[in-house]
Write a protein that holds these residues in place. Sequence first.
Motif, PDB file in Angstrom:
ATOM      1  N   THR A   1     -42.665 -18.351 -83.856  1.00 27.27           N
ATOM      2  CA  THR A   1     -43.389 -19.500 -83.302  1.00 27.27           C
ATOM      3  C   THR A   1     -44.856 -19.524 -83.713  1.00 27.27           C
ATOM      4  O   THR A   1     -45.381 -20.573 -84.090  1.00 27.27           O
ATOM      5  N   ILE A   2     -45.534 -18.365 -83.660  1.00 23.53           N
ATOM      6  CA  ILE A   2     -46.991 -18.408 -83.843  1.00 23.53           C
ATOM      7  C   ILE A   2     -47.510 -17.646 -85.056  1.00 23.53           C
ATOM      8  O   ILE A   2     -48.692 -17.786 -85.399  1.00 23.53           O
ATOM      9  N   ASN A   3     -46.678 -16.835 -85.711  1.00 19.38           N
ATOM     10  CA  ASN A   3     -47.195 -16.053 -86.838  1.00 19.38           C
ATOM     11  C   ASN A   3     -47.059 -16.822 -88.147  1.00 19.38           C
ATOM     12  O   ASN A   3     -45.948 -17.151 -88.557  1.00 19.38           O
TER      13      ASN A   3
ATOM     14  N   LEU B   1     -56.244 -20.785 -85.301  1.00 22.38           N
ATOM     15  CA  LEU B   1     -55.929 -21.416 -84.024  1.00 22.38           C
ATOM     16  C   LEU B   1     -54.717 -22.332 -84.133  1.00 22.38           C
ATOM     17  O   LEU B   1     -53.871 -22.385 -83.241  1.00 22.38           O
ATOM     18  N   ALA B   2     -54.607 -23.050 -85.243  1.00 19.68           N
ATOM     19  CA  ALA B   2     -53.482 -23.981 -85.417  1.00 19.68           C
ATOM     20  C   ALA B   2     -52.159 -23.257 -85.559  1.00 19.68           C
ATOM     21  O   ALA B   2     -51.099 -23.833 -85.321  1.00 19.68           O
ATOM     22  N   SER B   3     -52.208 -21.978 -85.922  1.00 19.45           N
ATOM     23  CA  SER B   3     -50.965 -21.222 -86.116  1.00 19.45           C
ATOM     24  C   SER B   3     -50.195 -21.043 -84.799  1.00 19.45           C
ATOM     25  O   SER B   3     -49.006 -20.760 -84.814  1.00 19.45           O
ATOM     26  N   ILE B   4     -50.861 -21.253 -83.657  1.00 17.06           N
ATOM     27  CA  ILE B   4     -50.206 -21.056 -82.360  1.00 17.06           C
ATOM     28  C   ILE B   4     -49.034 -22.014 -82.187  1.00 17.06           C
ATOM     29  O   ILE B   4     -47.991 -21.641 -81.674  1.00 17.06           O
ATOM     30  N   GLY B   5     -49.192 -23.253 -82.647  1.00 24.22           N
ATOM     31  CA  GLY B   5     -48.160 -24.237 -82.310  1.00 24.22           C
ATOM     32  C   GLY B   5     -47.447 -24.915 -83.446  1.00 24.22           C
ATOM     33  O   GLY B   5     -46.497 -25.644 -83.198  1.00 24.22           O
TER      34      GLY B   5
END
Length: 435
Positions: free
Chosen positions: A302-304, A341-345
Motif C-alpha cells: 500500500t505505501i512502499n 508523502l504521496a507514497s502513503i496513498g
Amino acid sequence: MLAPLGRLWKLWMSIPLWLQILVGMVLGIGAGLALGDQATYLKPIGTLFVNTIKMLIVPLVFCSLIVGVTSMQDTARMGRIGFKSFGFYLGTTSIAISVGLLVGYIMKPGAGVHITAEHAVAKVQQAPSVMDTLINIVPTNPVAALANGQILQVIVFAVALGIALVLIGDHGKPAVRLFESLAEAMYKLTDMVMKGAPYGVFGLMAWVAGEYGIEMLMPLIKVIIAVYIGCILHVVGFYSLILKVFAGLCPLQFFKGISNAMAVAFTTSSSAGSLPASMKCASEYLGVNKKISSFVLPLGTTINMDGTALYQGVTALFVAQAFGIDLTWVDYLTIILTATLASIGTAGVPGAGLVMLTLVLTTVGLPLEGVALIAGIDRILDMARTVVNVSGDLVATTVIAKSENELDEEHYNADMEQSVLIAEQNEAAENSAAG
C-alpha cells in the motif's frame, strides 16, 4: 467494410495498455517525421490527454491519501510493529528518490534535447529559504489549496485529516466510507483516462518528432539505463547495507530467498500481484513468522514505493533537462517531500508511476508534456521499479521480524530445499498446536 474495422478494433482493444501506448508512441514518431511542421495540428490530441491527467491529480491524491492513512488502523493494534513499518517505508522511499535524483544529475539523460513547452512555468530567480518552504506546506486555507492545486499543502491536509478520522474512532467511520467510495471512483476514472493514453501519446510524440526530429529519441535510452542503474544501486547497495548493519544478516542469502518474488514482480509489473509470491518467500525461504509478514507485506504494497520514487527522481530531472529548466536545491527538496508523502496513498492506483510523475512535475512547475516522452517507455521502467518495490517490502519484513525476535535465523541461513522442509515442519507444528 464495417466488419473488418470492427474486428480490427476488437484486436486493438485486446492488446495490453502498455503495448498500445508503445504503438501510439511509435506511430506518433512516424507521423511526426512524415508531416514535419504540419504535425503541430496533432498536438491538441495530446494536450487534451494532459488536461485530463491534470483534472485527476488533486482529487485523486486527496482521496487516496485519506484512505491510505485511515487504513493504518492496524498500526494502532499492532503497536510498535506498525510504527516501525511506517517509518521504515517512508525513510527508504526518501532515500530512493534521492538516489534517483543523484543518478539523473550525474547521467543528465535530458541534456541536449532542447524542447520548449507553452505552459512551462517560469522558475523563480530567488529561491525561497528552507524555512519558508516548510512553513508553506501547511495550508492556511485547505479549500484554496485544493482549488489552486497546491499539491504539498493538499498532501499535508489529507494526511492530517486522515489521522483525525482514525483518532475519533466510530464517529469517523461514515466519513471514511465516503472517502473510500470517492477514492474507488477516482481509481476508476484514472483507469478510464489511462485508456486514452495511446492517443494522447500519439499526438504529443507526433508534435515533438515533427518539431525536433529523430534526435530526441536517444535520451529515452539514457533514461532507461539511468533508471535501471539507480534500481540496481538501491537494491544491491542500499538494501544490502540495511540487512547487514541493522539485522546482521547475509544479503546474498536474502536475495537467493526472494528470487522468485523478484521474478514475478519483473514479469507482472504489479506489487499487489506479487504479494502471494512475497508472502511465500518470507515464510518458506526467509524464516519470517507469518504474524509479521501478514501485516508488514500488505502494508508495504500500500505505501512502499521505493522503485517508483527512484523513477520519479530520474524522470523529473530528465524532463527539467529536456525543457531547459534549471531546478534549485529547494526544488530537489520539494520533489523528495512530495514523492515521499504521496507514497502513503497512491501505490495501488493503476498507472501509479505516470500519475505520480505528473504530481511531481506539477509540484515543481515542470511541463506535463514531458509525461508523453516517458509514457512510451513506462512499461520497461515499470518492470524495474516493481522489483525495487517488492524487494523493499521483503527487506522491511525481514529487518522488523529480526528486531521483534520473530525471525528464524537457522531457517534464513538454510539452503532452498532445507528452507522449504523447515517451513513445512513449522506449519505442521502450528496446525497441531491449533488443533
